[in-house]
Design a protein around this motif. Structure first.
Motif, mmCIF file in Angstrom:
data_model
loop_
_atom_site.group_PDB
_atom_site.id
_atom_site.type_symbol
_atom_site.label_atom_id
_atom_site.label_comp_id
_atom_site.label_asym_id
_atom_site.label_seq_id
_atom_site.Cartn_x
_atom_site.Cartn_y
_atom_site.Cartn_z
ATOM 1 N N MET A 4 0.912 -0.906 -0.146
ATOM 2 C CA MET A 4 -0.230 0.104 -0.035
ATOM 3 C C MET A 4 1.126 1.026 -0.155
ATOM 4 S SD MET A 4 -3.602 -0.468 2.164
ATOM 5 C CE MET A 4 -3.076 -1.564 3.257
ATOM 6 N N TYR A 5 1.965 0.744 0.940
ATOM 7 C CA TYR A 5 2.705 2.248 0.852
ATOM 8 C C TYR A 5 3.139 2.529 -0.420
ATOM 9 C CZ TYR A 5 1.587 2.667 5.966
ATOM 10 O OH TYR A 5 2.090 2.588 7.089
ATOM 11 N N LEU A 6 3.462 2.155 -1.818
ATOM 12 C CA LEU A 6 4.096 1.899 -2.920
ATOM 13 C C LEU A 6 3.254 3.073 -3.756
ATOM 14 C CD1 LEU A 6 4.729 -1.545 -4.146
ATOM 15 C CD2 LEU A 6 5.881 -0.179 -3.123
ATOM 16 N N PHE A 7 1.809 3.264 -2.919
ATOM 17 C CA PHE A 7 1.220 4.473 -4.144
ATOM 18 C C PHE A 7 1.554 6.220 -2.824
ATOM 19 C CE2 PHE A 7 -2.540 7.363 -3.199
ATOM 20 C CZ PHE A 7 -2.772 7.873 -4.026
ATOM 21 N N PRO A 8 1.720 6.470 -2.205
ATOM 22 C CA PRO A 8 2.341 7.167 -1.876
ATOM 23 C C PRO A 8 4.244 7.597 -1.802
ATOM 24 C CG PRO A 8 2.157 6.131 0.272
ATOM 25 C CD PRO A 8 1.883 5.317 -0.669
ATOM 26 N N GLU A 9 4.582 6.145 -2.238
ATOM 27 C CA GLU A 9 5.902 6.444 -2.663
ATOM 28 C C GLU A 9 6.497 6.881 -3.752
ATOM 29 O OE1 GLU A 9 8.118 3.171 -1.022
ATOM 30 O OE2 GLU A 9 7.508 3.463 1.478
ATOM 31 N N TRP A 10 5.622 6.148 -4.703
ATOM 32 C CA TRP A 10 5.665 5.763 -6.108
ATOM 33 C C TRP A 10 5.108 6.839 -7.304
ATOM 34 C CZ3 TRP A 10 6.911 0.281 -7.781
ATOM 35 C CH2 TRP A 10 8.208 -0.637 -7.491
ATOM 36 N N ASP A 21 1.260 16.482 3.149
ATOM 37 C CA ASP A 21 1.738 16.894 4.524
ATOM 38 C C ASP A 21 1.278 16.577 5.524
ATOM 39 O OD1 ASP A 21 -0.863 17.403 4.768
ATOM 40 O OD2 ASP A 21 -0.960 19.145 3.936
ATOM 41 N N GLU A 22 1.462 16.675 7.136
ATOM 42 C CA GLU A 22 1.014 15.497 8.036
ATOM 43 C C GLU A 22 -0.507 15.112 8.430
ATOM 44 O OE1 GLU A 22 1.821 16.309 13.035
ATOM 45 O OE2 GLU A 22 3.411 16.425 11.413
ATOM 46 N N LYS A 23 -1.351 16.323 7.637
ATOM 47 C CA LYS A 23 -2.657 16.041 7.787
ATOM 48 C C LYS A 23 -3.041 15.211 7.151
ATOM 49 C CE LYS A 23 -6.882 18.394 7.657
ATOM 50 N NZ LYS A 23 -7.628 19.285 7.823
ATOM 51 N N GLN A 24 -2.370 15.054 5.585
ATOM 52 C CA GLN A 24 -2.216 13.751 4.672
ATOM 53 C C GLN A 24 -2.003 12.562 4.496
ATOM 54 O OE1 GLN A 24 -0.535 16.817 1.206
ATOM 55 N NE2 GLN A 24 -2.420 17.350 0.328
ATOM 56 N N ASN A 25 -0.687 13.170 4.839
ATOM 57 C CA ASN A 25 -0.587 11.223 5.480
ATOM 58 C C ASN A 25 -0.992 10.429 6.904
ATOM 59 O OD1 ASN A 25 1.929 10.926 4.137
ATOM 60 N ND2 ASN A 25 2.755 12.610 5.137
ATOM 61 N N ALA A 26 -1.828 10.951 7.463
ATOM 62 C CA ALA A 26 -2.178 11.011 8.853
ATOM 63 C C ALA A 26 -4.022 10.774 7.833
ATOM 64 C CB ALA A 26 -2.849 12.349 9.597
ATOM 65 N N ALA A 27 -5.030 11.777 7.099
ATOM 66 C CA ALA A 27 -5.338 11.059 6.250
ATOM 67 C C ALA A 27 -5.062 9.423 5.334
ATOM 68 C CB ALA A 27 -6.565 11.957 5.683
ATOM 69 N N PHE A 32 -5.710 3.531 4.451
ATOM 70 C CA PHE A 32 -5.069 2.082 4.837
ATOM 71 C C PHE A 32 -5.163 0.894 5.578
ATOM 72 C CE2 PHE A 32 -0.655 3.993 2.390
ATOM 73 C CZ PHE A 32 -1.759 4.235 1.439
ATOM 74 N N GLN A 33 -5.401 2.044 7.136
ATOM 75 C CA GLN A 33 -6.075 1.267 7.821
ATOM 76 C C GLN A 33 -7.164 0.213 7.752
ATOM 77 O OE1 GLN A 33 -4.184 -0.782 10.525
ATOM 78 N NE2 GLN A 33 -2.325 0.752 10.301
ATOM 79 N N ARG A 34 -8.042 1.142 7.303
ATOM 80 C CA ARG A 34 -9.316 0.532 7.130
ATOM 81 C C ARG A 34 -9.180 -0.328 5.710
ATOM 82 N NH1 ARG A 34 -13.937 5.756 7.112
ATOM 83 N NH2 ARG A 34 -13.925 5.989 8.978
ATOM 84 N N ILE A 35 -8.528 -0.717 4.890
ATOM 85 C CA ILE A 35 -8.135 -1.230 3.891
ATOM 86 C C ILE A 35 -8.227 -2.586 4.405
ATOM 87 C CG2 ILE A 35 -6.888 -1.856 2.016
ATOM 88 C CD1 ILE A 35 -7.255 0.959 1.340
ATOM 89 N N LEU A 36 -6.626 -2.751 5.039
ATOM 90 C CA LEU A 36 -6.073 -3.334 5.786
ATOM 91 C C LEU A 36 -7.474 -4.220 6.796
ATOM 92 C CD1 LEU A 36 -4.075 -5.100 6.274
ATOM 93 C CD2 LEU A 36 -3.567 -4.046 8.581
ATOM 94 N N GLN A 37 -7.879 -3.577 7.385
ATOM 95 C CA GLN A 37 -8.693 -4.363 8.606
ATOM 96 C C GLN A 37 -9.823 -5.191 7.953
ATOM 97 O OE1 GLN A 37 -8.266 -5.246 11.654
ATOM 98 N NE2 GLN A 37 -6.317 -3.729 11.554
ATOM 99 N N ASN A 38 -10.608 -4.402 6.692
ATOM 100 C CA ASN A 38 -11.519 -5.266 5.459
ATOM 101 C C ASN A 38 -10.959 -6.565 4.828
ATOM 102 O OD1 ASN A 38 -12.856 -5.451 3.147
ATOM 103 N ND2 ASN A 38 -14.099 -4.491 4.103
ATOM 104 N N ASN A 39 -9.673 -6.517 4.480
ATOM 105 C CA ASN A 39 -8.980 -7.507 3.765
ATOM 106 C C ASN A 39 -8.657 -8.864 5.009
ATOM 107 O OD1 ASN A 39 -8.948 -6.008 1.363
ATOM 108 N ND2 ASN A 39 -6.306 -5.536 1.879
ATOM 109 N N LEU A 40 -9.067 -7.794 5.730
ATOM 110 C CA LEU A 40 -7.895 -9.187 7.278
ATOM 111 C C LEU A 40 -9.532 -9.841 7.579
ATOM 112 C CD1 LEU A 40 -5.341 -7.474 9.426
ATOM 113 C CD2 LEU A 40 -5.177 -9.923 7.576
ATOM 114 N N ALA A 41 -10.116 -9.593 7.927
ATOM 115 C CA ALA A 41 -11.943 -9.803 8.096
ATOM 116 C C ALA A 41 -12.398 -10.787 6.782
ATOM 117 C CB ALA A 41 -12.867 -8.906 8.195
#
Length: 77
Positions: A4-10, A21-27, A32-41
């Protein structure tokens, strides 16, 4: 999470040449956490991840003789 971190990095940083910025990274982290939790469910299944366009884009189905016992179908090259 690594993929998932390939999106902001690449894409965002290298392709768009935008620094979040910090706010955008937090959002983005929240998303990412919501996607991860959904995938793990979801139920766990096997996934073939060796993607190549010739494996995914089939115009004529021809059974390769070497794989006929496996029931694999692919484009005739």
């Amino acid at each position: 999470m690594r993929e998932m971190y390939l999106f902001p990095e690449w894409y965002v940083a290298k392709h768009l040449q935008v620094m979040l910025d910090e706010k955008q990274n937090a959002a983005l982290e929240t998303v990412f956490q919501r996607i991860l939790q959904n995938n793990l469910a979801q139920p766990r299944v096997f996934v073939h991840r060796d993607y190549h366009s010739r494996n995914l884009m089939v115009s004529t189905l021809i059974r390769y003789s070497g794989f006929s016992g496996c029931g694999l179908w692919a484009d005739h090259l």
